[in-house]
Scaffold this motif. Structure first.
Motif, PDB file in Angstrom:
ATOM      1  N   VAL A  75       8.457   0.388   0.478  1.00 30.03           N
ATOM      2  CA  VAL A  75       7.034   0.307   0.139  1.00 30.03           C
ATOM      3  C   VAL A  75       6.814   0.455  -1.361  1.00 30.03           C
ATOM      4  O   VAL A  75       7.619   1.068  -2.066  1.00 30.03           O
ATOM      5  CB  VAL A  75       6.209   1.387   0.886  1.00 30.03           C
ATOM      6  CG1 VAL A  75       6.288   1.190   2.395  1.00 30.03           C
ATOM      7  CG2 VAL A  75       6.633   2.799   0.507  1.00 30.03           C
ATOM      8  N   THR A  76       5.703  -0.091  -1.824  1.00 29.34           N
ATOM      9  CA  THR A  76       5.252   0.208  -3.177  1.00 29.34           C
ATOM     10  C   THR A  76       4.371   1.450  -3.158  1.00 29.34           C
ATOM     11  O   THR A  76       4.258   2.150  -4.159  1.00 29.34           O
ATOM     12  CB  THR A  76       4.484  -0.973  -3.796  1.00 29.34           C
ATOM     13  OG1 THR A  76       3.373  -1.303  -2.957  1.00 29.34           O
ATOM     14  CG2 THR A  76       5.391  -2.178  -3.961  1.00 29.34           C
ATOM     15  N   GLU A  77       3.753   1.714  -1.980  1.00 30.52           N
ATOM     16  CA  GLU A  77       2.975   2.927  -1.779  1.00 30.52           C
ATOM     17  C   GLU A  77       2.705   3.101  -0.293  1.00 30.52           C
ATOM     18  O   GLU A  77       2.681   2.139   0.463  1.00 30.52           O
ATOM     19  CB  GLU A  77       1.650   2.895  -2.543  1.00 30.52           C
ATOM     20  CG  GLU A  77       0.732   1.767  -2.099  1.00 30.52           C
ATOM     21  CD  GLU A  77      -0.567   1.730  -2.873  1.00 30.52           C
ATOM     22  OE1 GLU A  77      -1.328   2.716  -2.812  1.00 30.52           O
ATOM     23  OE2 GLU A  77      -0.808   0.712  -3.526  1.00 30.52           O
ATOM     24  N   ALA A  78       2.529   4.347   0.104  1.00 34.34           N
ATOM     25  CA  ALA A  78       2.176   4.661   1.491  1.00 34.34           C
ATOM     26  C   ALA A  78       1.480   6.014   1.506  1.00 34.34           C
ATOM     27  O   ALA A  78       1.736   6.874   0.662  1.00 34.34           O
ATOM     28  CB  ALA A  78       3.420   4.695   2.368  1.00 34.34           C
ATOM     29  N   GLN A  79       0.593   6.175   2.487  1.00 36.40           N
ATOM     30  CA  GLN A  79      -0.095   7.457   2.640  1.00 36.40           C
ATOM     31  C   GLN A  79      -0.455   7.665   4.097  1.00 36.40           C
ATOM     32  O   GLN A  79      -0.556   6.712   4.876  1.00 36.40           O
ATOM     33  CB  GLN A  79      -1.328   7.556   1.754  1.00 36.40           C
ATOM     34  CG  GLN A  79      -2.309   6.420   1.895  1.00 36.40           C
ATOM     35  CD  GLN A  79      -3.421   6.519   0.867  1.00 36.40           C
ATOM     36  OE1 GLN A  79      -4.574   6.460   1.255  1.00 36.40           O
ATOM     37  NE2 GLN A  79      -3.108   6.670  -0.401  1.00 36.40           N
ATOM     38  N   VAL A  80      -0.612   8.923   4.455  1.00 34.89           N
ATOM     39  CA  VAL A  80      -0.988   9.274   5.815  1.00 34.89           C
ATOM     40  C   VAL A  80      -2.169  10.236   5.755  1.00 34.89           C
ATOM     41  O   VAL A  80      -2.205  11.143   4.922  1.00 34.89           O
ATOM     42  CB  VAL A  80       0.206   9.858   6.611  1.00 34.89           C
ATOM     43  CG1 VAL A  80       0.749  11.116   5.982  1.00 34.89           C
ATOM     44  CG2 VAL A  80      -0.157  10.093   8.066  1.00 34.89           C
ATOM     45  N   ARG A  81      -3.109  10.009   6.652  1.00 34.86           N
ATOM     46  CA  ARG A  81      -4.313  10.838   6.738  1.00 34.86           C
ATOM     47  C   ARG A  81      -4.464  11.381   8.148  1.00 34.86           C
ATOM     48  O   ARG A  81      -4.101  10.714   9.120  1.00 34.86           O
ATOM     49  CB  ARG A  81      -5.563  10.019   6.386  1.00 34.86           C
ATOM     50  CG  ARG A  81      -5.591   9.556   4.955  1.00 34.86           C
ATOM     51  CD  ARG A  81      -6.855   8.708   4.665  1.00 34.86           C
ATOM     52  NE  ARG A  81      -6.793   8.169   3.328  1.00 34.86           N
ATOM     53  CZ  ARG A  81      -7.158   8.820   2.232  1.00 34.86           C
ATOM     54  NH1 ARG A  81      -7.638  10.036   2.326  1.00 34.86           N
ATOM     55  NH2 ARG A  81      -7.053   8.260   1.044  1.00 34.86           N
ATOM     56  N   VAL A  82      -5.035  12.573   8.228  1.00 33.17           N
ATOM     57  CA  VAL A  82      -5.417  13.181   9.497  1.00 33.17           C
ATOM     58  C   VAL A  82      -6.871  13.595   9.355  1.00 33.17           C
ATOM     59  O   VAL A  82      -7.222  14.307   8.406  1.00 33.17           O
ATOM     60  CB  VAL A  82      -4.530  14.397   9.843  1.00 33.17           C
ATOM     61  CG1 VAL A  82      -5.049  15.104  11.086  1.00 33.17           C
ATOM     62  CG2 VAL A  82      -3.079  13.972  10.032  1.00 33.17           C
TER      63      VAL A  82
END
Length: 145
Positions: free
Chosen positions: A8-15
């Protein structure tokens, strides 16, 4: 253990709308502990992924590993990687490790990967997570040990 690894060039996770983990260039690793897995499998998979040569070198060939690039990793638990779809239309997940064991191995895997050098952030085990990523390439690789 099973892993789906995405460059990936970027990744994020949210809750619940809150950002809990992210990475810039590097890997998004979706991980699932299977019945019978232990810390030896988690350690071996972490070492394999850290050394997996899926990043481009100066000639544009996939010849560099996460450890070579200085990239980070976002590790997200995903029990649905254990899906058995051989019969019927509803996947079965009976081959996944029980939740308490799965969580322990997920956290062990993330710590083992971090101990090898990359900056590692995680999702939240068992939570309803929203994952965003920009897959680079795209490069997506399935690993199992």
């Amino acid at each position: 253990m099973r892993a789906l690894v995405q460059r990936v060039t970027e990744a994020q996770v949210r809750v619940a709308g809150q950002l809990i983990g992210q990475t810039g260039p590097g890997l998004l690793i979706l991980i699932c502990a299977m019945q019978g897995d232990g810390t030896a499998q988690a350690d071996a998979l972490a070492a394999k992924i850290a050394k997996l040569r899926i990043f481009k070198d100066e000639a544009g060939k996939m010849n560099r590993a996460l450890l070579d690039t200085g990239g980070g990793a976002l590790v997200v638990s995903q029990f649905t990687l254990a899906a058995d779809t051989r019969s019927g239309n509803r996947p079965g997940f009976s081959t996944a490790a029980p939740p308490d064991q799965g969580e322990a191995l997920y956290l062990h895997f993330a710590a083992a990967l971090a101990a090898l050098g990359p900056k590692v952030e995680t999702g939240q085990f068992g939570a309803d997570m929203q994952v965003q990523l920009v897959n680079d390439g795209p490069v997506t690789i399935w690993l199992e040990n």
